[in-house]
Design a protein around this motif. Structure first.
Motif, mmCIF file in Angstrom:
data_model
loop_
_atom_site.group_PDB
_atom_site.id
_atom_site.type_symbol
_atom_site.label_atom_id
_atom_site.label_comp_id
_atom_site.label_asym_id
_atom_site.label_seq_id
_atom_site.Cartn_x
_atom_site.Cartn_y
_atom_site.Cartn_z
ATOM 1 N N ALA A 131 0.945 -1.182 0.004
ATOM 2 C CA ALA A 131 0.058 0.166 0.061
ATOM 3 C C ALA A 131 0.886 1.231 -0.014
ATOM 4 N N ARG A 132 2.090 1.102 0.817
ATOM 5 C CA ARG A 132 2.974 2.180 0.712
ATOM 6 C C ARG A 132 3.472 2.745 -0.632
ATOM 7 N N GLU A 133 3.716 1.642 -1.709
ATOM 8 C CA GLU A 133 4.062 1.867 -2.955
ATOM 9 C C GLU A 133 2.750 2.751 -3.929
ATOM 10 N N THR A 138 1.186 7.642 -5.906
ATOM 11 C CA THR A 138 -0.211 8.577 -6.241
ATOM 12 C C THR A 138 -0.402 9.790 -5.153
ATOM 13 N N ARG A 139 0.343 9.943 -4.183
ATOM 14 C CA ARG A 139 0.281 10.858 -3.173
ATOM 15 C C ARG A 139 0.134 12.483 -3.680
ATOM 16 N N GLY A 161 -2.980 -0.380 -11.954
ATOM 17 C CA GLY A 161 -1.945 -1.177 -11.553
ATOM 18 C C GLY A 161 -1.019 -0.368 -10.266
ATOM 19 N N THR A 162 -1.725 0.820 -9.613
ATOM 20 C CA THR A 162 -1.075 1.384 -8.818
ATOM 21 C C THR A 162 -0.994 0.658 -7.553
ATOM 22 N N TYR A 163 -1.991 -0.378 -7.245
ATOM 23 C CA TYR A 163 -1.548 -1.325 -6.148
ATOM 24 C C TYR A 163 -0.679 -2.369 -6.570
ATOM 25 N N PRO A 164 0.387 -2.769 -5.968
ATOM 26 C CA PRO A 164 1.289 -4.051 -6.623
ATOM 27 C C PRO A 164 0.658 -5.274 -6.141
ATOM 28 N N ALA A 165 0.220 -6.006 -6.873
ATOM 29 C CA ALA A 165 -0.411 -7.432 -6.382
ATOM 30 C C ALA A 165 0.807 -8.287 -5.900
ATOM 31 N N LEU A 226 -5.668 3.549 2.297
ATOM 32 C CA LEU A 226 -6.519 4.298 3.560
ATOM 33 C C LEU A 226 -5.765 3.815 4.612
ATOM 34 N N ALA A 227 -5.579 2.287 4.895
ATOM 35 C CA ALA A 227 -4.985 1.563 5.815
ATOM 36 C C ALA A 227 -3.630 2.092 6.120
ATOM 37 N N TYR A 228 -2.891 2.298 5.046
ATOM 38 C CA TYR A 228 -1.256 2.611 5.090
ATOM 39 C C TYR A 228 -1.224 4.036 5.708
ATOM 40 N N VAL A 229 -2.326 4.956 5.432
ATOM 41 C CA VAL A 229 -2.138 6.321 6.073
ATOM 42 C C VAL A 229 -2.526 6.359 7.611
#
Length: 489
Positions: A131-133, A138-139, A161-165, A226-229
């Motif tokens: 999630a940090r990636e 995108t931040r 693909g913004t979230y790396p599976a 959202l969880a990462y933040v």
């Protein structure tokens, strides 16, 4: 100096007004209701007080920056910010419970391992790393730059693909979907099942989207940000209730000579020579201006603009139940508890129990707020609202919270109440902007197709929530100063 008129005294509108006023512009605000703050309000009765909108603050840096940039006093000189020790306590239908320590990755891993078994913490931490990636990719275009229809911003935010599976299967499915043009990539619910491999962890991850009124089964996988933040930047409370933050922003606007006109409904935006030229009020009078800032989202005159995006039709409403309780707040009670219900998997009930003497008549009493996303316009009559409130209170009893036996009285607030206060159709609450899903979870850009007309607040970029509202004000102020403004640095 230009004349600026703002429609709506919500948090986004006031954030824009304060920044524009300190830049030397003449700013006035027209608000259709009798007070400021938008959804950030408070209900008081018999010595009890309750937040009826947001109950916690994330990314307080947004408001710290706002107060620094609009005056010499810091945010903490005006409000007392308290970092809650436990971000949330999750109560699951199988009887297990997880208290998540605030902003401490190591303690979170240990708590998950202890409650859910060895390996749970590492799987959760691995998801947060991915999630940090997504956050780092995108931040800036999501929170700090105006939304533009060009690859440098909109393209990044629209990509699926913004979230790396993490698993090969997820990458293969994403690649197949994109090649076939069959729609967006994995959803938050899908990556939760695949990566976390425990239905309780999956429900925890989904709860971040659900609490914002977004179904994790349709939210893009990148909603894991959202969880990462929350994990990284912490969760905060404003002593005295979140309304105190609205009070502080209103006073900052007044100090910067912003003029407020309450009970002043706006009928439309005036145009002259192909640009915004002021407002027409509901009483038939007109207000001349060089710039108009519509802070009411879709409900505001001109609020949709020409860059309409799907998120304006997303978002749930909420039913909120305010509980006045006899008896002292038990020691160790979490500020926020999420009750995961067997009858509604993936749709937890939020229970807020702030430890704040300002919200109770004395220490022999306590306040609690139950909140649940519901379809817009639901619980429309008193009987339906009371029935749903009874069900939610019963769910807290089944989870062992013991609130019913201490109940003095309750007040039920429906989507209709929120619609009356904010003007949002059906009582909708704006969801945050999310990257991915081909841009379906983005909001309309702050500049519109009409020169001189800008959008601020939760229904415009970068979306709902207190941080989004504050950032929308910063973006509007930057664009008014310089139409080519590229965002904060």
């Amino acid at each position: 100096m230009v004349r600026v008129v703002v429609v709506g005294a919500g948090m986004g509108g006031m954030a824009a007004a304060a920044r524009l006023a300190v830049a030397g512009h003449e700013v006035s605000v027209h608000e259709r209701t009798g007070t400021y703050g938008g959804a950030v309000r408070q209900y008081a009765r018999d010595g009890f007080a309750f937040d009826t909108g947001p109950g916690l603050l994330r990314l307080p840096a947004v408001y710290r920056d706002l107060f620094v940039k609009t005056g010499r006093e810091r945010l903490e000189d005006r409000v007392e910010l308290v970092q809650v020790p436990v971000t949330a306590r999750h109560l699951f239908a199988d009887g297990s419970a997880v208290p998540l320590p605030n902003a401490s990755r190591g303690k979170v891993i240990a708590a998950l391992d202890e409650a859910l078994g060895g390996g749970a913490g590492e799987r959760w931490a691995g998801m947060l790393t991915r999630a940090r990636e997504a956050w780092e990719a995108t931040r800036r275009p999501l929170l700090e730059e105006p939304l533009r229809d060009e690859p440098s911003s909109l393209g990044v935010l629209s990509r699926d693909g913004t979230y790396p599976a993490s698993r090969k299967k997820g990458l293969q499915r994403l690649a197949r979907a994109l090649r076939a043009g069959s729609g967006p990539g994995p959803t938050l619910a899908e990556i939760a099942r695949e990566e976390l491999r425990d239905p309780r962890l999956a429900e925890m991850l989904g709860s971040y989207a659900w609490a914002c009124g977004v179904d994790p089964r349709s939210a893009p996988a990148s909603a894991a940000v959202l969880a990462y933040v929350e994990d990284t930047f912490g969760t905060w409370y404003v002593r005295g209730g979140m309304r105190v933050l609205a009070d502080a922003l209103y006073e900052r606007c007044r100090e910067r000579r912003v003029a407020f006109h309450f009970d002043s409904a706006v009928r439309g935006v005036r145009e002259k020579d192909g640009r915004a030229a002021g407002l027409e009020l509901a009483d038939g009078s007109v207000v001349d201006a060089d710039v108009v800032v519509a802070g009411g989202g879709p409900a505001a005159p001109g609020g949709r603009g020409t860059a309409d995006r799907g998120a304006t039709d997303r978002g749930a409403a909420r039913i909120t139940v305010l509980l006045a309780l006899r008896g002292a707040r038990p020691e160790g009670t979490a500020h926020r508890t999420l009750v995961h219900r067997a009858e509604a998997p993936g749709q937890p009930l939020t229970v807020l129990r702030p430890d704040d003497p300002a919200l109770r008549p004395d220490d022999a009493h306590e306040t609690a707020v139950l909140s649940l996303p519901v379809p817009p316009g639901s619980a429309a009559d008193a009987a339906a609202a009371e029935q749903l409130a009874e069900q939610l209170l019963a769910a807290t009893d089944a989870a062992g919270l013991g609130l019913s036996e201490r109940l003095l009285w309750r007040e039920v607030r429906t989507p209709a109440d929120n619609e009356a206060e904010t003007g949002a159709a059906g009582g909708r609450v704006p969801p945050p902007a999310l990257p991915g899903a081909d841009g379906a979870f983005l909001h309309p850009a702050n500049p519109t197709g009409l020169p001189g007309l800008y959008l601020a607040g939760g229904w415009s970029h970068p979306g709902g929530g207190l941080p989004g509202a504050g950032m929308s004000g910063a973006m509007v102020a930057g664009l008014v100063q310089d139409p080519e403004w590229r965002g904060s640095v």
